[in-house]
Design an enzyme around this catalytic site. Structure first.
Site, short mmCIF file in Angstrom:
data_model
loop_
_atom_site.label_atom_id
_atom_site.label_comp_id
_atom_site.label_asym_id
_atom_site.label_seq_id
_atom_site.Cartn_x
_atom_site.Cartn_y
_atom_site.Cartn_z
N GLY A 150 -49.53 1.22 16.97
CA GLY A 150 -50.33 0.15 16.39
C GLY A 150 -51.80 0.51 16.29
O GLY A 150 -52.23 1.18 15.35
N CYS A 151 -52.57 0.06 17.26
CA CYS A 151 -54.02 0.20 17.18
C CYS A 151 -54.49 1.63 17.36
O CYS A 151 -55.53 2.01 16.82
CB CYS A 151 -54.67 -0.73 18.20
SG CYS A 151 -54.35 -2.48 17.83
N VAL A 152 -53.75 2.45 18.11
CA VAL A 152 -54.12 3.86 18.24
C VAL A 152 -53.96 4.55 16.89
O VAL A 152 -54.87 5.25 16.41
CB VAL A 152 -53.28 4.55 19.33
CG1 VAL A 152 -53.48 6.07 19.29
CG2 VAL A 152 -53.66 4.02 20.70
#
Length: 210
Positions: A150-152
């Site tokens: 996701g955010c990585v």
């Protein structure tokens, strides 16, 4: 005929390395309590990833490499949540003031370290991160955090798009399932970033301190 094995299939096509730059910053993405709280639906059993990120963070501090943290924070009535908040129901845990959005035990954030609060997956989208890194003369972003898929990943792609060298530390990233974790590490390493071991990241940072 293309090989059905992913490594063989990508070999010679997507195996280039960027290498480390000369002016790095370290980012710890969304290491917040929700992912460490067993009763929370975001719980991901990622204590090992946090421990690795803290080791890299401590090395960065010793080498005077800038350290950045991100969290996700929404207006108390989610007025700034947008489609991401509408799609991903667990984001309700990140309304302003929620204890699940706090830093987990063991993660100390100093007042001389930057915290970037965001509403979307990428640490760059809707924030001043790119401008800040540019003003600091940064060319390399060492990436750790949650979640890998996701955010990585979103932050990694945007780091590359903004002209920074993304270096993703394998052991210092985590996800709720090994499948998406490994698939996204593979894809980031193939197309956008160098995925490196914690040992290699620590050796690079140690070299900067000399």
């Amino acid at each position: 005929m293309m090989s059905s094995d992913a490594t063989d299939n990508y070999k010679g096509v997507y195996e280039n390395r960027l290498g480390f730059g000369g002016r790095p910053a370290l980012i710890l993405i969304d290491f917040v309590q929700a992912y460490f709280e067993p009763g929370c639906d975001l719980y991901a059993d990622v204590d090992d990833a946090l421990a690795a990120a803290i080791r890299v963070r401590n090395a960065a501090r010793a080498a005077r490499v800038p350290v950045i943290y991100t969290n996700v924070v929404y207006h108390q009535h989610a007025l700034n949540g947008g489609r991401f908040y509408q799609k991903a129901k667990p984001l309700r845990h990140f309304l302003a003031g929620s204890p699940l959005g706090a830093w987990p035990a063991g993660l100390d954030v100093r007042d001389d370290e930057l915290v970037v609060s965001k509403q979307y997956p990428s640490a760059f989208f809707g924030t001043s991160l790119a401008s800040t890194l540019t003003s600091w003369g940064i060319d390399t972003l060492i990436i750790t955090g949650l979640t890998t898929s996701g955010c990585v990943r979103a932050s990694c792609v945007d780091a590359c798009s903004h002209g920074f060298i993304p270096v993703v530390v394998r052991e210092a990233c985590g996800d709720r399932h090994q499948g998406p974790h490994e698939a996204n590490l593979f894809d980031m390493n193939a197309k956008y970033a160098d995925v490196v071991s914690e040992q290699d990241a620590l050796a690079y940072i140690a070299g900067l301190a000399k």
